[in-house]
Scaffold this motif. Sequence first.
Motif, PDB file in Angstrom:
ATOM      1  N   ARG A  42      11.141  33.500 -16.805  1.00  0.00           N
ATOM      2  CA  ARG A  42      11.138  32.640 -16.221  1.00  0.00           C
ATOM      3  C   ARG A  42      11.979  31.900 -16.594  1.00  0.00           C
ATOM      4  NH1 ARG A  42       8.524  32.242 -11.182  1.00  0.00           N
ATOM      5  NH2 ARG A  42       6.606  33.654 -11.577  1.00  0.00           N
ATOM      6  N   THR A  43      12.639  30.865 -16.433  1.00  0.00           N
ATOM      7  CA  THR A  43      13.546  29.692 -17.167  1.00  0.00           C
ATOM      8  C   THR A  43      12.644  28.749 -17.488  1.00  0.00           C
ATOM      9  OG1 THR A  43      14.452  29.304 -15.305  1.00  0.00           O
ATOM     10  CG2 THR A  43      15.215  31.261 -15.465  1.00  0.00           C
ATOM     11  N   ALA A  44      13.400  27.905 -17.966  1.00  0.00           N
ATOM     12  CA  ALA A  44      12.754  26.682 -18.546  1.00  0.00           C
ATOM     13  C   ALA A  44      12.311  26.148 -17.808  1.00  0.00           C
ATOM     14  CB  ALA A  44      13.605  25.926 -19.481  1.00  0.00           C
ATOM     15  N   SER A  45      13.187  25.945 -16.137  1.00  0.00           N
ATOM     16  CA  SER A  45      12.660  25.069 -14.998  1.00  0.00           C
ATOM     17  C   SER A  45      11.829  25.877 -14.173  1.00  0.00           C
ATOM     18  CB  SER A  45      13.814  24.950 -13.682  1.00  0.00           C
ATOM     19  OG  SER A  45      14.650  26.520 -14.143  1.00  0.00           O
ATOM     20  N   GLY A  46      11.312  26.757 -14.516  1.00  0.00           N
ATOM     21  CA  GLY A  46      10.472  27.471 -13.624  1.00  0.00           C
ATOM     22  C   GLY A  46      10.624  28.813 -13.013  1.00  0.00           C
ATOM     23  N   MET A  47      11.868  29.005 -12.430  1.00  0.00           N
ATOM     24  CA  MET A  47      12.480  29.446 -11.789  1.00  0.00           C
ATOM     25  C   MET A  47      12.181  31.239 -12.848  1.00  0.00           C
ATOM     26  SD  MET A  47      15.815  28.416 -10.520  1.00  0.00           S
ATOM     27  CE  MET A  47      16.501  29.828  -9.599  1.00  0.00           C
ATOM     28  N   ARG A  48      12.005  31.967 -11.898  1.00  0.00           N
ATOM     29  CA  ARG A  48      12.138  33.560 -12.222  1.00  0.00           C
ATOM     30  C   ARG A  48      13.718  34.027 -12.118  1.00  0.00           C
ATOM     31  NH1 ARG A  48       9.550  37.726 -13.606  1.00  0.00           N
ATOM     32  NH2 ARG A  48       7.518  37.065 -12.010  1.00  0.00           N
ATOM     33  N   ASN A  83      19.658  26.329 -15.103  1.00  0.00           N
ATOM     34  CA  ASN A  83      18.021  26.419 -15.220  1.00  0.00           C
ATOM     35  C   ASN A  83      17.514  26.876 -16.057  1.00  0.00           C
ATOM     36  OD1 ASN A  83      18.999  29.139 -14.864  1.00  0.00           O
ATOM     37  ND2 ASN A  83      17.643  29.978 -13.151  1.00  0.00           N
ATOM     38  N   ASP A  84      18.214  26.652 -17.630  1.00  0.00           N
ATOM     39  CA  ASP A  84      17.564  27.175 -18.158  1.00  0.00           C
ATOM     40  C   ASP A  84      17.576  26.194 -19.358  1.00  0.00           C
ATOM     41  OD1 ASP A  84      15.336  28.339 -19.965  1.00  0.00           O
ATOM     42  OD2 ASP A  84      16.654  30.402 -19.922  1.00  0.00           O
TER      43      ASP A  84
END
Length: 128
Positions: A42-48, A83-84
Amino acid sequence: MPFPLSRAAAFVLALMSALPAAAERAEAAECGRASWYALTGRTASGMRADPTGFYAAHRTLPFGTRIRVENLHNGRVVEVRVNDRGPFVRGRIVDVTKAAAAKLGFISAGTAPVRVTVVGRETAAKSC
């Protein structure tokens, strides 16, 4: 009649109202080194994380910001979305996914000198 605010609440409101203004004052372009990563969690934004997508990690830009990354060695350009968070290595300004690094042409080198520009703020180009 407005309700009274505590000092802490007033400070938080003032800080929140200043954040968009600070983002607008950011430079039009940033120059430095880029690296690539193939995160699969998972990235820091919560996306896979998707190493085949066109994404980037940046320390300060808001998630969802579209940036243009230009390899200064070969002139190749790619547009990615933040996204991260990262990179966490001194001297690097952005990490891009493996797919973006392949398009920029620096997979084997690992890093490359780049110019990062926020899409929509290209008017004031900065030389690196």
